[in-house]
Design a protein around this motif. Sequence first.
Motif, PDB file in Angstrom:
ATOM      1  N   HIS A  15      35.809  25.859  -5.237  1.00  0.00           N
ATOM      2  CA  HIS A  15      36.659  26.006  -6.408  1.00  0.00           C
ATOM      3  C   HIS A  15      37.310  27.384  -6.449  1.00  0.00           C
ATOM      4  O   HIS A  15      37.100  28.202  -5.562  1.00  0.00           O
ATOM      5  N   ALA A  16      38.111  27.598  -7.497  1.00  0.00           N
ATOM      6  CA  ALA A  16      39.076  28.688  -7.477  1.00  0.00           C
ATOM      7  C   ALA A  16      38.518  30.059  -7.105  1.00  0.00           C
ATOM      8  O   ALA A  16      38.982  30.699  -6.182  1.00  0.00           O
ATOM      9  N   ARG A  17      37.493  30.497  -7.813  1.00  0.00           N
ATOM     10  CA  ARG A  17      37.076  31.883  -7.599  1.00  0.00           C
ATOM     11  C   ARG A  17      36.463  32.111  -6.217  1.00  0.00           C
ATOM     12  O   ARG A  17      36.885  33.025  -5.508  1.00  0.00           O
ATOM     13  N   GLY A  20      39.035  32.258  -3.706  1.00  0.00           N
ATOM     14  CA  GLY A  20      39.680  33.566  -3.719  1.00  0.00           C
ATOM     15  C   GLY A  20      38.874  34.591  -2.933  1.00  0.00           C
ATOM     16  O   GLY A  20      39.417  35.402  -2.191  1.00  0.00           O
TER      17      GLY A  20
END
Lengths: 85, 539
Positions: A15-17, A20
């Motif tokens: 997922h996003a974090r 990143g």
Amino acid sequence: MQKFDYVIKDEVGIHARPAGLLVKEAKKYQSEVRIVKDGKSAVATKLMAVMGLGVKCGDTVAVEVEGADEDAACEGIKAFFESNF
Amino acid sequence: MVKFYGKPVYKGIAVGSVVVLKNEDQKVKRRKVDSPEEEVAKVERGVKMAQEQLQALYEKAVVEVGETSAAIFEVHQMMLEDEDYLDAIYNMIRAEQVNAEYAVAVTGDNFSEMFAGMDDDYMKARAADVKDISNRLVQCVSGNQEDGLNFKEPSIIVADDLSPSETVQMDKKKILAFVTVHGSANSHTSILARMMNIPALIGVPLDLDKIHSGMKAVVDGVQGEVVFEPNEFVCEEAERKIKKEQEKLQLLQELKGKENVTLSGRKVNVYANIGGIGDVGYALENDAGGVGLFRSEFLYLGRDDFPTEEEQFQAYRQVLQTMGEKKVIIRTLDIGADKQVDYFNLGKEDNPALGYRAIRICLKQPDIFKTQLRALFRATVYGNLSIMYPMITSTEEVEKIYAIVGEVKEELRKEQITFKDPEQGIMIETPAAVMISDKLAQMVDFFSVGTNDLTQYTLAIDRQNEKLDDFYNPHHEAILAMIQMITDNAHKHGKWAGICGELGADLELTEKFVKMGIDELSVSPSMILPLRKRIREIS
């Protein structure tokens, strides 16, 4: 080229974090890191492409590392996967 | 000067400048340009500016809500660095010779559609993030500095509708009034407006394209009207009313420190309903005797992953320490129905109010529940904590809760973590709980009546459906009979009963409640002193 397979254990997948963070990790190396899932591949330094793979918990991804520092990069990325996904 | 009417949810008056919040995408026009490279440079400067804004937002959020919740802005920064995204924008500008804003908007739409089309609810929700960064970038590129929820001066917020998380994100000190086109009297925006003493009008038939940020406006929550570009006379009239209101408030301030006691000597506890740590100050300022309802779900809203035990513990501890000896009743998670959170992956329900929510989630997914209970029990040693469970319909549910509580206590004992045994009570908000309140009173320490849900379940009226506002009679005799029954059954077994729903603050009913024997009324902080005044007038 170095390569390893990894089964995602994190409940929400890549997922996003963490994606990143993966981008940040991949940028540390000169080698190109590719994440491959179901024939689709994404370069690990490109956040939206990585998220776009839609990697979920239980999915198997292949990680391919190619370049001058591929041994170190592969080891670093593998450790990153193990502690984040 | 243009005047509109709406339904007032908080009777206050405000004069100030307008900030229009638009949910829909900004309307960007396609223009042919002579020098694409100039447009590319504009995007590059815009990205830099957007990154700075996001960094500032991130730092602000870290202080206010903690690092985990702030991470969303970090993710936005990373998305803005994405090579594919930026290359797509540059390629479009060069290939089609179009203006920067247009290329950003179209690219944002394309990427956002890619996420929206994925078969994963979590990733679908990321479409909104892409939209968000694209909107920010369009604003930066076009030099339009208005930054959505972060306006600089205290303003009147005008919007189509506001979601609970949008309202949460705003700096409460900078909101003069809310004016929305949609929304119902029982929506969270309305409840928040009442809690924060903010004049609010809903159901105002505005054309948002004709209202612009920076316009002056007067919101009159007593008359239920909003005037844009008011003339001098209207402004003076409003200022005069504001002054009068302030004098009234002043009078109420004199009631501070006085007891909530009727002329015949009956005392009632008047507590505050709060939705976050920031509201504890409001509660104390208004002389709350305690916190009668701490809505813990605000810890779960406006973020993209579960709050950890430690985060929750810190929040609970802070509230308990701030309130000192005073009672703090924390209600466990009440997510579902009108309060949706993406990462819970609750799925779409035809009938969410009758669906998977509150204690039902906690009993089905005990891991979520246990994390919260552990945090709560660890916090018990820092003050006077009571725990309250929402949406109870049966004695079996209470037994199941106690079994899980037992496991949590056992774990804590094994880890040698100290805790006290808190008072444990339940919300009475289903007709089922009312009918078996005799049995439930034998199992718990207290009852608190959630009148909003109890009314909607009893009258079969959806709180969110604004068409039904006319049918929603909060003074319905069925509800009052139920409250009497609940109070009697609590007292029969030596327990106390309170009201924490909106009805508790209804001054027309205060006398009735006191006569019924209600022990506690928990209301928005702004209603504590008016309620005290009313109680002191009762014979």
